[in-house]
Design a protein around this motif. Structure first.
Motif, PDB file in Angstrom:
ATOM      1  N   GLU A  43       0.831  -1.210   0.000  1.00 13.07           N
ATOM      2  CA  GLU A  43       0.000   0.000   0.000  1.00 13.07           C
ATOM      3  C   GLU A  43       0.863   1.257   0.000  1.00 13.07           C
ATOM      4  O   GLU A  43       0.584   2.226  -0.704  1.00 13.07           O
ATOM      5  CB  GLU A  43      -0.950   0.004   1.215  1.00 13.07           C
ATOM      6  N   ALA A  44       1.919   1.219   0.788  1.00 12.42           N
ATOM      7  CA  ALA A  44       2.820   2.380   0.844  1.00 12.42           C
ATOM      8  C   ALA A  44       3.487   2.636  -0.513  1.00 12.42           C
ATOM      9  O   ALA A  44       3.799   3.781  -0.840  1.00 12.42           O
ATOM     10  CB  ALA A  44       3.891   2.160   1.922  1.00 12.42           C
ATOM     11  N   PHE A  45       3.671   1.572  -1.309  1.00 16.86           N
ATOM     12  CA  PHE A  45       4.254   1.756  -2.647  1.00 16.86           C
ATOM     13  C   PHE A  45       3.214   2.283  -3.639  1.00 16.86           C
ATOM     14  O   PHE A  45       3.540   2.554  -4.793  1.00 16.86           O
ATOM     15  CB  PHE A  45       4.805   0.443  -3.226  1.00 16.86           C
ATOM     16  N   GLY A  46       1.937   2.354  -3.211  1.00 15.79           N
ATOM     17  CA  GLY A  46       0.875   2.806  -4.110  1.00 15.79           C
ATOM     18  C   GLY A  46       0.255   1.672  -4.915  1.00 15.79           C
ATOM     19  O   GLY A  46      -0.329   1.891  -5.970  1.00 15.79           O
ATOM     20  N   ILE A  47       0.373   0.450  -4.408  1.00 15.86           N
ATOM     21  CA  ILE A  47      -0.161  -0.726  -5.116  1.00 15.86           C
ATOM     22  C   ILE A  47      -1.515  -1.101  -4.514  1.00 15.86           C
ATOM     23  O   ILE A  47      -1.703  -1.031  -3.296  1.00 15.86           O
ATOM     24  CB  ILE A  47       0.845  -1.902  -5.004  1.00 15.86           C
ATOM     25  N   GLU A  48      -2.458  -1.486  -5.389  1.00 15.27           N
ATOM     26  CA  GLU A  48      -3.790  -1.932  -4.940  1.00 15.27           C
ATOM     27  C   GLU A  48      -3.638  -3.285  -4.229  1.00 15.27           C
ATOM     28  O   GLU A  48      -3.059  -4.217  -4.787  1.00 15.27           O
ATOM     29  CB  GLU A  48      -4.655  -2.050  -6.201  1.00 15.27           C
TER      30      GLU A  48
END
Ligand SMILES: [Zn+2]
Ligand SMILES: [Zn+2]
Length: 384
Positions: A43-48
């Motif tokens: 999530e922190a990497f911007g992944i769903e």
């Protein structure tokens, strides 16, 4: 070999993450802390992120920025083994009887490293599904995720797995099409005799003597009954009977494993183990009941994806560092279930070291973390 510069820059963080997971190992389907860390980082990497597949499984979905393309599944396993660690590293297990003795702490971290890099660049076509599975060690976590709709909810055109391999030198890899890991099945034999005073054996039927004959006869199923070119293993690994000096017990219980590559050999050995155990017991006046439980199917690499994975490994590790001539392993691998449903391939990544997988002093080699992460990125960005 040239590491991805961005991955090389956060390699120390990967080591910290891996050692943190190593300190807090969790058994199959109990990977709540580990899968929580995985989900938070994705999530922190911007992944769903999708949680809870097959219990503690996690899937991260990332779309590339270069347009349409295939949907590729990359799989890591998260579980530890039910054994004590004998190593003395500062990051050794803090949980009695639970230990990352197969390097799944490293696999999880390598895939997180790849996810971080790919989420930052998105320099690929199509979609990547990051699959973090529970319970690889004998408990079929891959199948549990599939029964929870893994490939229906996150369709994959190809799926890939990677395992660290101590017998291969660091900086090398091995991959080949066809069978690479064996089918792994469980044997349980209950031998029933008739209990008696040990001084009057003629009044009973000794299940220990009968078991000894059964074990000996089972040795011939591979050595005399199987084509020498077709690898198979039948091992009796536990013999439980009796409790004292002067009593012939009533029953004995044998446990073992059967490993095969070919479906026909698997079927035949399943039938013959029963025939031999029941027949030998009957010949000696006892009975035997055989329970044969099918575990993991053989892990069979598909040619197309194997070619792409080998090409990515060669591009990254260098020509000559990737072999296709390593013998298949008689070990079992849960990833086999995924390869039954989706074309894909499984690669062994050399990590060197003095200790084999499942040895109490084994430890994942942290130098491998940015190597594996870079190889994943190379595979995703590579030609197809
Ligand atoms: Zn293992
Ligand atoms: Zn493993």
């Amino acid at each position: 070999m040239k590491l991805r510069p961005d991955i090389e820059a956060f390699a120390q963080e990967l080591t910290d993450w891996r050692r943190d997971i190593h300190r807090h190992p969790e058994l199959g389907y109990k990977e709540t802390r580990t899968s929580g860390l995985v989900a938070e980082r994705l999530e922190a990497f911007g992944i769903e992120v999708h949680r809870g597949l097959g219990g503690t499984g996690v899937v991260g979905v990332l779309h590339g920025s270069l347009g349409d393309g295939p949907s590729v599944g990359l799989r890591a396993d998260m579980d530890a083994l039910p054994m004590d660690e004998a190593g003395v590293a500062e990051h050794r297990s803090t949980v009695d009887g639970v230990f990352h003795g197969c390097g799944h702490d490293g696999h999880t971290t390598m895939l997180l490293g790849a996810a971080r890099s790919l989420a930052a660049s998105r320099a690929f076509k199509g979609t990547v599904n990051f699959i973090f599975q529970p319970a690889e060690e004998g408990l079929a976590g891959a199948r549990a995720m599939m029964e929870d709709g893994l490939f229906d909810r996150f369709p994959c055109d190809e799926v890939y797995g990677m395992h660290n391999w101590p017998q291969l030198e660091l900086g090398t890899a091995s991959i080949r099409p066809g069978p690479v890991m064996a089918a792994s099945d469980r044997i349980e034999i209950e031998v029933k005799g008739r209990g008696a005073h040990a001084a009057m054996p003629h009044r009973g039927v000794d299940p220990i003597a009968v078991s000894a004959h059964i074990i000996t006869a089972l040795q011939t199923l591979v050595s005399r009954g199987t084509d020498p070119q077709d690898a198979a293993v039948v091992s009796i690994t536990a013999v439980n009977a009796g409790s004292t000096f002067n009593v012939i017990p009533h029953t004995a219980r044998l446990l073992g494993t059967c490993r095969t590559f070919r479906p026909g050999t698997r079927d035949r050995l399943e039938a013959e183990i029963e025939r031999v155990a029941v027949g030998v017991a009957a010949a000696l006046g006892a009975t035997a009941e055989v329970t044969y439980t099918r575990g993991y199917p053989p892990t069979v690499n598909h040619p197309g994806p194997t070619g792409r994975f080998a090409q990515a490994a060669t591009a990254f590790l260098g020509a000559g560092a990737v072999s296709d001539d390593a013998d298949p392993s008689m070990g079992g691998e849960d990833f086999a279930f995924m390869l039954e449903e989706v074309p894909g391939s499984y690669l062994w990544l050399g990590q060197g070291g003095d200790f084999d997988l499942h040895h109490p002093q084994y430890d994942f080699n942290d130098v491998l973390l940015p190597v594996g992460a870079s190889l994943w990125v190379e595979l995703v960005e590579g030609p197809r």
